[in-house]
Design an enzyme around this catalytic site. Structure first.
Site, PDB file in Angstrom:
ATOM      1  N   HIS A   1      97.682 -72.282-106.014  1.00  0.00           N
ATOM      2  CA  HIS A   1      96.931 -72.417-107.272  1.00  0.00           C
ATOM      3  C   HIS A   1      95.734 -71.484-107.176  1.00  0.00           C
ATOM      4  CE1 HIS A   1      95.281 -75.137-110.665  1.00  0.00           C
ATOM      5  NE2 HIS A   1      94.545 -74.033-110.623  1.00  0.00           N
TER       6      HIS A   1
ATOM      7  N   HIS B   1      93.106 -68.541-109.354  1.00  0.00           N
ATOM      8  CA  HIS B   1      92.631 -67.791-110.518  1.00  0.00           C
ATOM      9  C   HIS B   1      92.151 -66.421-110.056  1.00  0.00           C
ATOM     10  CE1 HIS B   1      92.635 -71.267-113.287  1.00  0.00           C
ATOM     11  NE2 HIS B   1      92.348 -71.955-112.200  1.00  0.00           N
TER      12      HIS B   1
ATOM     13  N   LYS C   1     102.857 -73.395-116.488  1.00  0.00           N
ATOM     14  CA  LYS C   1     101.624 -74.177-116.370  1.00  0.00           C
ATOM     15  C   LYS C   1     101.328 -74.950-117.652  1.00  0.00           C
ATOM     16  CE  LYS C   1      97.790 -75.764-114.711  1.00  0.00           C
ATOM     17  NZ  LYS C   1      96.775 -75.028-113.944  1.00  0.00           N
TER      18      LYS C   1
ATOM     19  N   HIS D   1      97.954 -79.499-115.118  1.00  0.00           N
ATOM     20  CA  HIS D   1      96.541 -79.878-115.054  1.00  0.00           C
ATOM     21  C   HIS D   1      96.464 -81.298-115.588  1.00  0.00           C
ATOM     22  CE1 HIS D   1      92.088 -79.015-115.306  1.00  0.00           C
ATOM     23  NE2 HIS D   1      92.197 -80.157-115.992  1.00  0.00           N
TER      24      HIS D   1
ATOM     25  N   HIS E   1      95.629 -79.751-108.116  1.00  0.00           N
ATOM     26  CA  HIS E   1      94.251 -80.108-107.765  1.00  0.00           C
ATOM     27  C   HIS E   1      93.947 -81.595-107.974  1.00  0.00           C
ATOM     28  CE1 HIS E   1      93.873 -79.597-112.054  1.00  0.00           C
ATOM     29  NE2 HIS E   1      93.697 -78.298-112.017  1.00  0.00           N
TER      30      HIS E   1
ATOM     31  N   ASP F   1      92.670 -73.524-106.120  1.00  0.00           N
ATOM     32  CA  ASP F   1      92.025 -73.486-107.436  1.00  0.00           C
ATOM     33  C   ASP F   1      90.761 -72.645-107.368  1.00  0.00           C
ATOM     34  OD1 ASP F   1      91.688 -73.947-110.147  1.00  0.00           O
ATOM     35  OD2 ASP F   1      90.790 -75.927-109.903  1.00  0.00           O
TER      36      ASP F   1
END
Length: 343
Positions: free
Chosen positions: A13, A15, A99, A136, A174, A247
């Site tokens: 995960h 970004h 996602k 999420h 997460h 994350d």
């Protein structure tokens, strides 16, 4: 123990953002991680296979010469997602997951899902072809306390969704609560869960006690200490359904320090040193490789990396911030000295 060599880890995960930010933060992931599941919440989001391919090309163009890294691409699920495009992107080998963001749940989630009935056809197709759904897991109802949103999501959304879609592989991303840990443990092997670096270290007191700490603010927000301890037990206990998803989410300091600051902790530079500290503290160094390097590939049906990473008992260099063309990005501070470093 003075050193530990493990299969090179992956980040399930991540970004990376885009443009100047991506060029600045990508080397910090590629230095330690062989692969990463890349989040698609750009502006505009990565919705189609063609957009995922273009984003992958930009990532590879930004990778410094001599570094080895494989971005594992995802698609951003919307109420208008075309199941055929999803299936084609998966069949090509490009897309490894889709996602799901509940609309308004976190950074750049405005295009996410509000009516879960409208994604039924896409979820059914994903179950047929074995394409995982990364979730999420928070409701966004204004009347639900922010500290309860994960637990409510499991009951209201996740469990009904999975019951309605037999065979769908799901990653609870997460996770932050003992509720999520308990739910994951009670399911079959079609469900996995990622745990971040920072949620193993901080609880909500770290954010709020003694003054607000913007660089500890993330979504899902850190919970009370009992939940952190449940996450630690799950991560360090050798259970194969739990694996690392950092994350890691870079924002410039200017955006973090706004009156309505951005959510996210940037942990890519020091995740492995922090994990070594956590696992040693919990007498579980023999479980670190499973959590960081083996459980994720097993869930996604990918081989474990052939190359290795070695951690040594030497003080880790301090990472105050990373400079980008848009401004500095503060690196997550665990609040303790790091006595392990990547060789």
């Amino acid at each position: 123990m003075t050193s530990l060599t493990i299969a090179r880890p992956d980040d399930w995960h991540l970004h990376l953002r885009d443009g100047a930010m991506m060029r600045a933060v990508l080397p910090h992931t590629a230095q330690h991680f062989a692969r990463a599941i890349i989040m698609p919440n750009l502006v505009p989001p990565v919705v189609t296979g063609a957009q995922a391919m273009a984003y992958r090309d930009r990532i590879m163009a930004a990778l410094p010469e001599g570094m080895s890294f494989e971005p594992l691409m995802t698609l951003y699920l919307t109420e208008d997602t075309d199941p055929d495009d999803v299936a084609a992107a998966h069949a090509s080998g490009l897309v490894k997951a889709v996602k799901l963001y509940p609309a308004g749940a976190t950074t750049n989630s405005a295009s996410g899902v509000a009516d879960f009935g409208k994604i039924r056809a896409t979820l059914d197709r994903m179950a047929q072809i074995g394409l995982p759904l990364c979730v999420h897991g928070e409701v966004t109802d204004a009347n639900i306390d922010i500290f309860d949103r994960e637990a409510v999501f499991i009951d209201r959304v996740l469990d009904p969704l999975r019951r309605a879609t037999p065979g769908l592989k799901v990653v609870m991303e997460h996770i932050t609560t003992s509720n999520a840990v308990d739910y994951a443990r009670a399911q079959d092997d079609s469900l996995g869960a990622t745990i971040t670096t920072h949620h193993l270290v901080i609880n909500r007191n770290h954010i709020l006690a003694g003054g607000i700490k913007p660089h500890y603010y993330c979504l899902p927000v850190a919970k009370r200490e009992s939940h952190r301890l449940a996450l630690r037990a799950a991560a360090t206990g050798g259970e194969t359904r739990f694996f690392l998803g950092t994350d890691s989410a870079p924002h410039t300091d200017a955006n973090k320090l706004l009156p309505c600051g951005c959510a996210g902790c940037f942990t890519a530079p020091n995740t492995m040193a922090i994990l070594a500290h956590v696992f040693e503290e919990d007498s579980a160094m023999d479980k670190l490789e499973g959590f960081a390097s083996r459980n994720g590939p097993a869930f996604y049906g990918l081989p474990v990396n052939a190359d290795t990473l070695t951690l040594t008992r030497t003080p880790s260099p301090k990472h105050g911030h990373v400079d980008t063309e848009d401004g500095p990005v503060t690196v997550f501070d665990p609040g303790f000295e790091l006595n392990w470093s990547v060789q």
